[in-house]
Design an enzyme around this catalytic site. Structure first.
Site, PDB file in Angstrom:
ATOM      1  N   HIS A 175     103.485  -4.377  21.468  1.00  0.00           N
ATOM      2  CA  HIS A 175     104.429  -3.769  22.428  1.00  0.00           C
ATOM      3  C   HIS A 175     104.500  -2.255  22.223  1.00  0.00           C
ATOM      4  CE1 HIS A 175     105.961  -7.935  23.025  1.00  0.00           C
ATOM      5  NE2 HIS A 175     105.749  -8.005  21.713  1.00  0.00           N
ATOM      6  N   SER A 182      93.019  24.073  29.377  1.00  0.00           N
ATOM      7  CA  SER A 182      93.802  24.141  30.611  1.00  0.00           C
ATOM      8  C   SER A 182      93.531  25.483  31.277  1.00  0.00           C
ATOM      9  CB  SER A 182      95.286  24.012  30.284  1.00  0.00           C
ATOM     10  OG  SER A 182      96.079  24.569  31.319  1.00  0.00           O
ATOM     11  N   LYS A 195      96.469  24.508  25.337  1.00  0.00           N
ATOM     12  CA  LYS A 195      96.138  23.095  25.537  1.00  0.00           C
ATOM     13  C   LYS A 195      94.764  22.693  25.019  1.00  0.00           C
ATOM     14  CE  LYS A 195      98.141  20.280  27.126  1.00  0.00           C
ATOM     15  NZ  LYS A 195      98.289  19.856  28.531  1.00  0.00           N
ATOM     16  N   GLU A 247      90.489  10.154  29.139  1.00  0.00           N
ATOM     17  CA  GLU A 247      91.217   9.884  30.387  1.00  0.00           C
ATOM     18  C   GLU A 247      90.283   9.407  31.491  1.00  0.00           C
ATOM     19  OE1 GLU A 247      94.492  13.029  31.152  1.00  0.00           O
ATOM     20  OE2 GLU A 247      93.032  13.945  29.812  1.00  0.00           O
TER      21      GLU A 247
END
Ligand code: ARG
Length: 463
Positions: free
Chosen positions: A160, A281, A287, A294
């Site tokens: 979980h 970024s 970043k 992804e």
């Protein structure tokens, strides 16, 4: 006279096809990738026509020479396509006929595009499926290497997405390994069913000419020939299965990718990406983004879509060939390409990932992680597990509510006083000792099993 610019069926349908029809029905832009496999199939077919005595030895040589010439023109990008080349198969036959004249026009004897197309496609899948399987073992190898290098490092295991029990880092990495090992097994199985020659099925019913589909199948290196000519030209199970293996492999990469996104975020802080596998970024100078992970997650949606799309295309089709089947190639090529690229990118990403074993250990060493061990300590003393669970649960609850360290509560509890050592850092993972479990002994044995499995798969995939 050649028939440049006229469709293959100009004898039956006299007028030029409408430009709109050509634009809508052509598949050349997609199936050009099958050129080499079409040539392979055509060469075997021509040799078969020679063996059957349908073509003379001279005719066979003339057509094979023309096919070689076409091969060279395609390789050199000198091949000139014309408007009526609706697919690569038509284009090659048209050019062979230009080059070899009336002899070239004998190439298609006893053959239909229906068996021709699916012959080329099976040859393509046999090669490209193996290639994706090999790339799957490349990532599997990196996971095994990193598992071996992780030694006795451990991190929290989750259910979980809540910390549950500590597990060895090697155990966690090998969990991803086994999923990929099953994908390689699936390729093995899928390619076995793909390895059947449809050539000789003709349009749907075989031929009146003395063709020998067994000999042509053997010439092409197929393990067997079709049993039923209708099935041979209608069957796209091998495409659906390949799309499924790609989709499931992508699902596995997506789940791995999702964990890498979590691990590399500041909230987990379990890993850092190598610069060459991270992106920056355009606006935020600080970043460092996990775009590879992804996109492994994101592109999985398309791979699933390719599978469901083909199944939808197939579901209403009567026997045998229907033009709908032309829609098999775009999703197949896309899924194989996507899966292959995702595997390569993730292999590099995982190989260069910097694991922060201290951060993992800190997260795993919180005393609550040993709660199950406390309950199992009571079980060994004869306490029914449900009661032991309630006893320890109450201690954890009190520890949280009153801000008292769990170790203090355990030490001051008569039933558990001797169990305090179980809360020491690293104890919980040491004690996961059952076969297939997360502790050092079973993981050592698991690593051996993983290596043996991988060696077998790599031996199968030897070029
Ligand atoms: N491009 C078609 C395909 O890929 C070729 C088969 C066309 N066959 C036919 N009978 N019209 O399926």
């Amino acid at each position: 006279m050649t028939d440049v610019g006229r469709p293959l069926w100009h004898g039956r349908l006299g007028d030029q096809p409408a430009a709109e029809l050509l634009a809508f029905t052509e598949s050349l832009t997609i199936d050009r990738r099958l050129a080499a496999d079409d040539l392979t199939g055509s060469r075997a077919h021509v040799r078969g026509l020679g063996t059957a005595g349908i073509l003379t030895a001279e005719e066979v040589t003339a057509i094979l020479d023309a096919l070689d010439r076409v091969d060279q023109e395609l390789r050199d990008a000198q091949f000139v396509f014309v408007a009526t080349d609706e697919d690569i198969h038509t284009a090659i036959e048209r050019r062979v006929t230009e080059l070899a004249g009336p002899t070239g026009a004998k190439l298609h004897t006893g053959r239909s595009r229906n068996d021709q197309v699916v012959t080329a496609l099976r040859l393509f899948v046999l090669r490209e499926g193996r290639d994706v399987a090999r790339r799957t073992t490349d990532l599997a190898q990196i996971l095994v290497d990193r598992a071996a290098a992780a030694g006795d490092a451990y991190l929290p295991g989750y259910t979980h997405l809540q910390r549950a029990q500590p597990v060895l880092v090697a155990h966690h990495l090998l969990a991803h390994f086994w999923a990929l090992a099953r994908d390689v097994e699936r390729w093995h199985d899928t390619l076995r069913r793909t390895d059947v020659s449809p050539l000789g099925a003709g349009a749907l019913a075989g031929s009146s000419l003395p063709l020998d589909p067994d000999a042509v199948a053997a010439d092409l290196g197929f393990a067997a020939r079709f049993e039923n000519s209708l099935d041979a030209v209608a069957d796209r199970d091998f495409v659906a299965e390949s799309l499924f293996v790609c989709a499931l492999t992508m699902v596995h990469l997506s789940r791995l990718g999702e964990e890498l996104v979590l691990w590399t975020g500041a909230e987990f802080g379990f890993a850092r990406l190598a610069d060459e596998y991270a992106t920056g970024s355009s606006m935020l100078p600080q970043k460092k983004n996990p775009d590879v992970a992804e996109l492994a997650r994101g592109k999985t949606g398309r791979a699933i879509g390719n599978l469901t799309g083909l199944l939808a295309t197939l579901k209403g089709l009567p026997l045998a060939y229907n033009r709908d089947l032309q829609e098999d190639k775009a999703p197949l090529f896309d899924s194989l390409d996507t899966c292959s690229l995702a595997l390569r990118a993730l292999t590099g990403l995982v190989a260069t990932l910097d694991l922060d074993e201290d951060a993992m250990r800190r997260a795993a060493d919180e005393p609550d992680a040993a709660a199950t061990d406390l309950a199992e300590y009571l079980v060994v003393q004869g306490v029914p597990f449900r009661d032991a669970h309630a006893t320890v649960g109450a201690l954890v609850r009190r520890s949280h509510a009153e801000g008292i360290p769990l170790a203090d509560l355990v030490r001051s509890d008569a039933r558990l006083a001797d169990a305090a050592a179980l809360l020491e850092p690293g104890q919980a993972v040491q004690r996961r000792s059952t076969p297939g479990g997360a502790g050092p002994d079973p993981v050592r044995r698991q690593l051996d099993a993983a290596r043996r499995c991988l060696e077998e798969q790599q031996a199968w995939l030897q070029p």
